[in-house]
Design an enzyme around this catalytic site. Sequence first.
Site: not given
Ligand code: NAI
Length: 332
Positions: A237, A261, A266, A298
């Site tokens: 993000r 990305d 954005e 994105h």
């Molecule tokens: P997830 O919920 O499986 O994993 C997120 C991880 O980040 C968790 O293990 C959590 O403990 C950790 N976390 C939380 N706060 C943190 C911090 N301050 N420092 C370090 N780690 C922290 O989520 P997932 O599916 O891996 O997605 C991650 C992010 O990717 C989403 O929240 C979204 O913002 C982004 N995303 C981007 C996309 C794109 O098209 N560019 C598409 C899908 C998601």
Amino acid sequence: MTQISQVAFFSSKNYDQQVFSKFTSQSSINVTYIEAKLDELTVTLATGFDTVCVFVNDELNSQVVTQLAELGVKHIALRCAGYNNVDIPTCHQLGITVSHVPVYSPHAIAEHAMALILTLNRRTHKAYNRVKEGNFDLQGLLGFTIHNKTIGVIGTGHIGSAFVNIVKGFGCRVLAYDPYPNSELESVVEYTSLQQLFIDSDIISLHCPLTEDNRHIINQQNIEKMKKGVMLINTSRGGLIETSALIQGLKSQKIAYVGLDVYEMESELFFRDRSCEMIQDDLFQRLTTFHNVLITGHQGFFTQEALNEIAQTTIKNINGFANNDNEHTCFL
Ligand code: NAI
């Protein structure tokens, strides 16, 4: 009797309609596709609908959510994983249910992060243009070998773990920071403090959600701790990075490569053709002038497999809400 859900589908694109219509034609969901994004100006378009289906840049702040409740909307179905754009506490206070798609294709985003790394490093985007023009000079295309480099992964959930597996395949050492370490990764990554990760990594890739606690986690203070020549990748993000500090880091040459990305502002730019407009965002425009910055709009999620999965889970969530089936619905 099966409930028919009336769904206002905001920020709709042709590809959304093509994919969703494959799965809604036989279902009890009536979808109206609306090109506009949902915000304070467009919220009245939700009149007469019980569900709104929204994406990453729809703006569901407390005012919008309150108006949705007044219009009789009962369910906000996010067709994405992140939900930083929705005021969840206000939804809960007003009795609006929120669902999302927690996992679709984590590999799609992880692969895109790797694509940014490889392109930035070996400058294939520049080489492509040069060769097309008959220019075979290698000057300016010098890269580095990724094997044996130290990669810092911030956030080791679904996408972070998929990314770890990719970089392990390249023979990298992986440092990771996550407040909730992933036990399945403990034998392949070294969990460390955020500070140590900043100090030791050659490439840093962000894979955590945006929260109030980690907004601008990449700021001037933390950039100062990084190795000179670091590569920074953000497919998570935009708000995780303070753009003005990033620009300073690039100007001072502390940061040698940036792959984005996502971008802080954005929602004012992405997902539209603005090639004939005057872009007013000076910080974004400055970023695009650096030869070592690669920005995509994105598109990390944008694979056929991910779109199918998003559509199927979103429809399952809408049907699940309508039929009180909490077991198969991803509520927040
Ligand atoms: P997830 O919920 O499986 O994993 C997120 C991880 O980040 C968790 O293990 C959590 O403990 C950790 N976390 C939380 N706060 C943190 C911090 N301050 N420092 C370090 N780690 C922290 O989520 P997932 O599916 O891996 O997605 C991650 C992010 O990717 C989403 O929240 C979204 O913002 C982004 N995303 C981007 C996309 C794109 O098209 N560019 C598409 C899908 C998601």
